[in-house]
Design a protein around this motif. Structure first.
Motif, PDB file in Angstrom:
ATOM      1  N   ILE A 137      48.544  41.967  46.417  1.00  0.00           N
ATOM      2  CA  ILE A 137      48.985  40.586  46.654  1.00  0.00           C
ATOM      3  C   ILE A 137      48.043  39.613  45.961  1.00  0.00           C
ATOM      4  N   LEU A 138      46.759  39.846  46.076  1.00  0.00           N
ATOM      5  CA  LEU A 138      45.777  38.991  45.406  1.00  0.00           C
ATOM      6  C   LEU A 138      45.958  39.038  43.892  1.00  0.00           C
ATOM      7  N   THR A 139      46.221  40.221  43.354  1.00  0.00           N
ATOM      8  CA  THR A 139      46.442  40.361  41.918  1.00  0.00           C
ATOM      9  C   THR A 139      47.691  39.616  41.485  1.00  0.00           C
ATOM     10  N   ASP A 140      48.776  39.772  42.252  1.00  0.00           N
ATOM     11  CA  ASP A 140      50.040  39.109  41.910  1.00  0.00           C
ATOM     12  C   ASP A 140      49.907  37.594  41.946  1.00  0.00           C
ATOM     13  N   ASN A 144      42.257  36.748  40.439  1.00  0.00           N
ATOM     14  CA  ASN A 144      41.631  37.932  39.847  1.00  0.00           C
ATOM     15  C   ASN A 144      40.224  38.206  40.376  1.00  0.00           C
ATOM     16  N   GLU A 145      39.425  37.150  40.509  1.00  0.00           N
ATOM     17  CA  GLU A 145      38.067  37.348  41.018  1.00  0.00           C
ATOM     18  C   GLU A 145      38.104  37.851  42.450  1.00  0.00           C
ATOM     19  N   GLU A 146      38.985  37.254  43.242  1.00  0.00           N
ATOM     20  CA  GLU A 146      39.099  37.666  44.645  1.00  0.00           C
ATOM     21  C   GLU A 146      39.636  39.102  44.742  1.00  0.00           C
ATOM     22  N   ALA A 147      40.601  39.416  43.881  1.00  0.00           N
ATOM     23  CA  ALA A 147      41.159  40.772  43.894  1.00  0.00           C
ATOM     24  C   ALA A 147      40.087  41.792  43.535  1.00  0.00           C
ATOM     25  N   ARG A 148      39.284  41.459  42.535  1.00  0.00           N
ATOM     26  CA  ARG A 148      38.198  42.374  42.132  1.00  0.00           C
ATOM     27  C   ARG A 148      37.224  42.577  43.288  1.00  0.00           C
ATOM     28  N   ASP A 149      36.858  41.507  43.964  1.00  0.00           N
ATOM     29  CA  ASP A 149      35.934  41.596  45.091  1.00  0.00           C
ATOM     30  C   ASP A 149      36.533  42.442  46.218  1.00  0.00           C
ATOM     31  N   PHE A 150      37.823  42.207  46.505  1.00  0.00           N
ATOM     32  CA  PHE A 150      38.457  42.910  47.620  1.00  0.00           C
ATOM     33  C   PHE A 150      38.593  44.398  47.311  1.00  0.00           C
TER      34      PHE A 150
END
Length: 485
Positions: A137-140, A144-150
């Protein structure tokens, strides 16, 4: 509950509705009916049955979660959160997932982490699924930064999770680190060599960096796992085309089965292959079926190819009329304008050609041009050659400098500039560009100097013929396959 029992519940609801009555169902019966609607993907009565259920049982958690999910579906995340916050339950996977999705969509990553940390502290049994479902969901959402962290947090807890590793592969790609994405994708394939998705991803990654041979190989493996994906077949055919295997690309396109929309998409792609093979009549027949389609993709390229085919098959009047129409449809398209400029030179209308060329440079200066199209502008160096041949040296130099600005790696551009400055007896600038000539171009320049052919330099470093005369410029532009595609 059995299917027959659910059908009886629905019939009782419909009968009461027809009589203008409000039937009573317990919360479980309402939930069962709603679940059956979801399972059958038939939402005809979903909203009204859900509203009835909340009216009869306003505090029921399952019904409130379904209503919240409805808010999320309609992108009303604030209303969804307002309802979810009033549900006093813990260790409810649906509840926590919906909250996390809402906070993601509202760009409140700190709240996502807060809830996730609470779940980690409680050691809930669906924690791994939280990372698996929220990361995409973060990626979509392009976070991107948050998705990488998660994903990094998830892999720290579940280092062997293939779903998270697959998501990290997409993140590497989004970050522009395709080599690491390819490396990770190969690792995933080692874990599951029969995964269609992994092979497809690997092929797509190789195609993005122009390694078409490896892309085709990966797509072939993907097709052995699942040969039903039309998009994969189209992409494989495209890679065959880019790899110079035009006959194989055509065979691949011809084997693709699909509806009218699929045929419409692949016809121009097949035509490009036929153009490369110089089978212009076949390309003409394909393009004639789509050239008048107002919704066709990459319309300018299709027009360029169509005009090319008309020229090569002796349909000169049609080529001229299509060029006129193309200019009307794509008045700011650099490739179309380039062709028009060269066509005007071909007709001896040099002033009008220069006017179009100036318009092209204004479009380039506006920064509203695709980088791939900028490459096409370099063919306008022919116009600079012509200006130089008629003595308009300063104007030619300005064109060459503009080409250099667009693409510093344009073949022979420093040679053209050096010769132009030498023509003006500007030895300082002549020397400056001589010093910037690549070794392979410098050897060619020496051969030209020995032959006394200062004016015989052309733009194509692979072409040892003399200069292209103004009357042949338009034809040469069309014959160059890079400009046609």
């Amino acid at each position: 509950m059995k299917k027959d029992d659910i059908s009886r519940l629905l019939q009782r609801y419909l009968s009461a509705k027809e009589e203008g009555k409000e039937p009573y169902f317990d919360a479980d019966q309402i939930d069962e009916m709603l679940s059956s609607f979801e399972d059958s993907n038939d939402y005809t009565y979903f909203d009204e049955v859900l509203d009835l259920g909340l009216k009869l049982h306003p505090g029921n958690s399952a019904l409130r979660i379904k209503k919240s999910r409805q808010f999320v579906y309609n992108e009303d995340y604030e209303s969804a959160l307002a309802m979810l916050k009033n549900i006093a339950e813990t260790d409810n996977q649906d509840l926590d997932m919906l909250k996390l999705e809402c906070y993601c969509s509202l760009d409140q990553y700190s709240k996502v982490l807060e809830i996730t940390e609470e779940l980690i502290a409680r050691d809930c049994d669906y924690l791994e699924e939280v990372f698996e479902e929220i990361s995409p969901i973060l990626t979509d959402l392009d976070m991107n930064e948050e998705a990488r962290d998660f994903v990094d947090r998830g892999l720290a807890l579940f280092p062997d999770n293939l779903i998270l590793k697959n998501e990290l592969c997409y993140i590497f790609e989004a970050e522009g680190d395709v080599p690491r994405a390819i490396e990770l994708c190969n690792e995933l394939i080692d874990k599951n060599p029969y995964s269609y998705e992994y092979w497809f991803t690997l092929g797509r990654l190789h195609s993005t960096v122009g390694d078409y041979e490896k892309a085709i190989e990966a797509f072939d493996f993907a097709l052995t796992c699942d040969d039903s994906d039309t998009e994969l077949k189209i992409l494989k055919a495209y890679c065959l085309y880019m790899n110079g295997s035009y006959e194989k690309a055509i065979e691949e396109y011809q084997e693709i089965e699909g509806d009218e929309e699929v045929t419409r998409r692949i016809s121009p792609l097949m035509a490009k292959c036929y153009v490369r093979l110089e089978q212009y009549e076949k390309a003409y027949q394909l393009l004639s079926t789509v050239i008048n389609d107002p919704d066709m993709e990459d319309g300018a390229t299709n027009y360029i190819n169509y005009i090319n085919c008309c020229t090569e098959t002796g349909r000169n009047d049609e080529a001229s009329s299509k060029l006129t129409k193309a200019v009307q449809l794509y008045p700011d398209n650099v490739r179309i304008l380039s062709l028009l400029s060269l066509s005007l030179l071909d007709s001896g209308k040099k002033e009008e050609s220069v006017e179009i060329t100036n318009k092209i440079f204004k479009i380039i200066d506006s920064n509203n041009i695709d980088p791939e199209i900028q490459e096409e502008c370099n063919r306008l160096i022919h116009a600079g050659e012509y200006l130089l041949s008629i003595g308009e040296v300063d104007k030619a130099i300005s064109y060459y400098k503009k080409v250099l600005q667009i693409n510093p790696k344009t073949p022979l551009i420093h040679i053209h500039l050096a010769m132009a400055y030498l023509h003006n007896q500007d030895l300082k600038n002549f020397a400056n560009h001589i010093n910037q000539i690549p070794e392979e171009d410098l050897f060619r320049l020496i051969r030209k100097i020995k032959s006394g052919a200062f004016g015989d330099l052309d733009i194509d470093s692979d072409n040892e013929e003399g200069p292209i005369q103004p009357k042949d410029l338009a034809k040469e532009f069309l014959k160059n396959k890079d400009n046609s595609n």
